[in-house]
Design an enzyme around this catalytic site. Structure first.
Site, PDB file in Angstrom:
ATOM      1  N   TYR A  68     -20.924  67.005  25.737  1.00 33.65           N
ATOM      2  CA  TYR A  68     -20.759  67.325  24.304  1.00 33.65           C
ATOM      3  C   TYR A  68     -19.299  67.198  23.872  1.00 33.65           C
ATOM      4  O   TYR A  68     -18.991  66.732  22.780  1.00 33.65           O
ATOM      5  CB  TYR A  68     -21.308  68.730  24.009  1.00 33.65           C
ATOM      6  N   ARG A  71     -18.655  63.586  23.393  1.00 32.13           N
ATOM      7  CA  ARG A  71     -19.256  63.100  22.148  1.00 32.13           C
ATOM      8  C   ARG A  71     -18.464  63.592  20.924  1.00 32.13           C
ATOM      9  O   ARG A  71     -18.214  62.842  19.985  1.00 32.13           O
ATOM     10  CB  ARG A  71     -20.716  63.561  22.059  1.00 32.13           C
ATOM     11  N   HIS A 117     -30.440  69.661  13.386  1.00 30.44           N
ATOM     12  CA  HIS A 117     -30.256  69.814  14.838  1.00 30.44           C
ATOM     13  C   HIS A 117     -28.856  70.291  15.181  1.00 30.44           C
ATOM     14  O   HIS A 117     -28.370  70.072  16.282  1.00 30.44           O
ATOM     15  CB  HIS A 117     -30.583  68.486  15.537  1.00 30.44           C
ATOM     16  N   CYS A 125     -20.357  81.203  21.313  1.00 30.23           N
ATOM     17  CA  CYS A 125     -20.553  81.872  22.608  1.00 30.23           C
ATOM     18  C   CYS A 125     -22.052  81.870  22.925  1.00 30.23           C
ATOM     19  O   CYS A 125     -22.886  82.193  22.080  1.00 30.23           O
ATOM     20  CB  CYS A 125     -20.049  83.314  22.543  1.00 30.23           C
ATOM     21  N   GLY A 195     -32.976  55.457   9.295  1.00 30.45           N
ATOM     22  CA  GLY A 195     -32.451  55.462  10.656  1.00 30.45           C
ATOM     23  C   GLY A 195     -33.019  56.531  11.555  1.00 30.45           C
ATOM     24  O   GLY A 195     -32.301  57.123  12.365  1.00 30.45           O
TER      25      GLY A 195
END
Ligand code: APR
Length: 251
Positions: A68, A71, A117, A125, A195
């Site tokens: 992550y 990304r 999402h 946390c 998309g």
């Protein structure tokens, strides 16, 4: 790209309230890889379904955190494309609902009604849920080797591991996101689906709700998808080339 049906252009240019549901294909031309197209590079050896899960986080937090972080850091190098800008500049009411976790719509000037999402740029946390400010972390350059493993930071308040603010498979959507998206579909006199493969629920059901109400649904995607049978119009083209044409001001 083939000429667009004049009736379609009249529809997309005259609609008073357009609700747009975007997926990974909306970010593809900005250089953000989609989920189900074959990837490249180090992280292509895992499918998102393998890493974007609570189980992956429990079994290898460093791997999931490193993915992550990589990304989120790559977002610095990408820019919104003409399709993002066309959406942001369209006059009239435009509600943007996205499955994407990048900030390309915002950087083009759109207000995003719901990130269904979650977001790559929101961290919290994993124990006390307190938001964690990632600005320091994200300012750092990408590690020289893509596969450098980094440890998730500890929450300054409770010591819990900091996790990405992205919705993992099997997790609930962010509170209120689906409701806002459903309201935007209910208000729309046109729904644009751009998309997305239409494979992931509950996002994939939103255009079907519109179709069920007789609201025109227009799909922008180079290929057929699970949503194609429910679309009134399909534009077999890429988002960056189709959206400026579909959303241009009426002459
Ligand atoms: N313009 C428009 N559509 C495009 C483009 C483009 N330039 N390039 C690719 N596409 C289309 C592909 O044909 C495909 O139908 O974008 C779609 C991307 O589909 P997915 O990779 O399945 O992404 P998405 O539909 O957003 O996935 C939904 O699944 O993995 C989870 O949480 C993740 O939000 C994601 C969700």
């Amino acid at each position: 790209m083939e000429d667009l049906d004049p009736d379609l252009l009249d529809l997309t240019r005259s609609a008073r309230t357009v609700t747009v549901l975007t997926g990974a294909g909306m970010s593809a031309e900005s250089g953000v890889p989609t989920f189900r197209d074959p990837g490249t590079g180090w992280w292509a050896r895992w499918s998102p379904e393998e890493l974007a899960t609570p189980e992956a986080w429990e079994s290898d937090r460093e791997l999931v955190w490193s993915w992550y972080l990589w990304r989120a850091r790559t977002l610095r190098a990408v820019r919104p494309h003409a399709g993002h800008l066309a959406l942001a500049r369209r006059t009239g009411r435009v509600h943007v609902v996205t499955q994407n976790v990048d900030d390309l719509h915002e950087r083009a000037g759109s207000e995003v009604l719901a990130h269904l999402h979650g977001s790559l740029l929101a961290f919290r946390c994993s124990v006390c849920e307190r938001p964690w400010d990632a600005s320091e972390e994200l300012r750092l350059d990408l590690p020289a080797d893509e596969h450098a493993r980094e440890r998730p930071p500890e929450c300054p308040a409770c010591g819990g591991a900091v996790r990405p603010g992205v919705v993992w498979f099997g997790e609930p959507l962010p509170p209120g996101a689906l409701e806002r998206a459903a309201d935007a579909v209910a208000e729309a006199d046109l729904v644009l689906v751009v998309g997305t493969s239409g494979l992931v629920q509950p996002a994939a059901s939103l255009p079907l709700v519109a179709a069920g109400r007789g609201v025109p649904v227009v799909e922008v995607n180079p290929v057929d998808t699970a949503l194609t049978p429910h679309a009134d119009h399909t534009v077999r083209a890429r988002a960056a080339e189709a959206l400026p044409r579909l959303l241009a001001r009426r002459r």
